[in-house]
Design an enzyme around this catalytic site. Sequence first.
Site, PDB file in Angstrom:
ATOM      1  CG  ASP A   1      -1.750   1.203   1.425  1.00  0.00           C
ATOM      2  OD1 ASP A   1      -2.368   1.605   0.431  1.00  0.00           O
ATOM      3  OD2 ASP A   1      -1.814   1.780   2.535  1.00  0.00           O
ATOM      4  CB  SER A   2       0.135   4.802  -0.444  1.00  0.00           C
ATOM      5  OG  SER A   2      -0.999   4.781   0.406  1.00  0.00           O
TER       6      SER A   2
ATOM      7  CB  CYS B   1      -3.170   0.814  -2.257  1.00  0.00           C
ATOM      8  SG  CYS B   1      -3.217   2.570  -2.612  1.00  0.00           S
TER       9      CYS B   1
ATOM     10  CD  GLU C   1      -2.294   7.815   7.078  1.00  0.00           C
ATOM     11  OE1 GLU C   1      -1.461   8.711   7.227  1.00  0.00           O
ATOM     12  OE2 GLU C   1      -2.401   7.160   6.026  1.00  0.00           O
TER      13      GLU C   1
ATOM     14  CB  CYS D   1     -10.057   4.557   0.381  1.00  0.00           C
ATOM     15  SG  CYS D   1      -8.547   5.074   1.225  1.00  0.00           S
TER      16      CYS D   1
ATOM     17  CG  HIS E   1      -6.482   5.023   4.899  1.00  0.00           C
ATOM     18  ND1 HIS E   1      -5.699   4.644   3.848  1.00  0.00           N
ATOM     19  CD2 HIS E   1      -5.680   5.698   5.755  1.00  0.00           C
ATOM     20  CE1 HIS E   1      -4.466   5.074   4.056  1.00  0.00           C
ATOM     21  NE2 HIS E   1      -4.432   5.710   5.203  1.00  0.00           N
TER      22      HIS E   1
HETATM   23  N1  DGL Z   1      -4.949   3.355   1.068  1.00  0.00           N
HETATM   24  C1  DGL Z   1      -5.014   4.213  -0.086  1.00  0.00           C
HETATM   25  C2  DGL Z   1      -6.110   3.739  -1.053  1.00  0.00           C
HETATM   26  O1  DGL Z   1      -6.737   2.703  -0.845  1.00  0.00           O
HETATM   27  C3  DGL Z   1      -5.318   5.657   0.282  1.00  0.00           C
HETATM   28  C4  DGL Z   1      -4.248   6.457   0.860  1.00  0.00           C
HETATM   29  C5  DGL Z   1      -3.420   7.219  -0.134  1.00  0.00           C
HETATM   30  O2  DGL Z   1      -3.911   8.200  -0.732  1.00  0.00           O
HETATM   31  O3  DGL Z   1      -2.264   6.870  -0.291  1.00  0.00           O
HETATM   32  O4  DGL Z   1      -6.351   4.384  -2.050  1.00  0.00           O
END
Ligand code: DGL
Length: 272
Positions: A17-18, A80, A160, A192, A194
């Site tokens: 993931d990022s 991600c 976060e 997403c 998150h």
């Molecule tokens: N976890 C990332 C996603 O699912 C979002 C966070 C980011 O922008 O890096 O897109």
Amino acid sequence: MNLTKTPHKKQPIGVFDSGIGGLTVANAINRHLPNEEIIYFGDTAHLPYGDKSVDAIRYYCLKIVKFLLERDCKMIVIACNSASSAAYNTLVDFFPGETIFVNVVDPLVAGVVDKGYQKVGIIATKATIRSNVYQRKLREQQPELQVAALATPLLAPMIEEGYFDNRVSQVVIESYLSNEAFEGIEALLLACTHYPLIRMDIAAFFGKGVEVLDSTLFTIGDIKNKLRNRDLLNDGKKNAHQFYVSDYTQSFEETTRLFYNEHLQLDHYPIW
Ligand code: DGL
């Protein structure tokens, strides 16, 4: 996809993931497939991906996948949505037959199409919404489906910072979701990795009439099927999971508890 090398059951699953949001997916793999070893990579040096260009995200993903392939991953999960939207096809083309790729978009799209809704909403990062990948794939499979998509870039940093299930998160969520485009939706897709953490806030905002769906469980189903079909589910002992980040701070490590339900030790791997 045919693999050129024959993988074996004991090889790890790579997850990236990022940053640390993808730990929601790693945690679900750990719970639902407890025999599998996970090698996680969070590109904390570059987060958020949601604000990056497609070219930048593809470049980052290529390097991370190379890192995971060097660690012999039988499968790589792009945990991600921004990366899945921008880079999935590129990765499959660039590393043909080297591993099994799983993205988080296709399983959720398939799950939504199965339900036969007439109108759904999607919230995600700017990169995911701009890519149009969800909108396109949903319409390809269900042309009459109405799709309202909205970028909600404040949500990932808010989560976060630990702002969920409180007054601040409720106000931010309300200001995004009261958008009139969402009128009449039967389901909201949390596109997403998150967002599972704000699922309760969102369900509370809509009340009973709207189903709130995220890709986690659909993705676990896809991972299980792909491993089972190739007889690659690990049925023996596994090695300990490993969690790497491209930039280390104490605060990233403390935040792991939010996404993984336990404090993880992060190893700094300066890939860049
Ligand atoms: N976890 C990332 C996603 O699912 C979002 C966070 C980011 O922008 O890096 O897109």
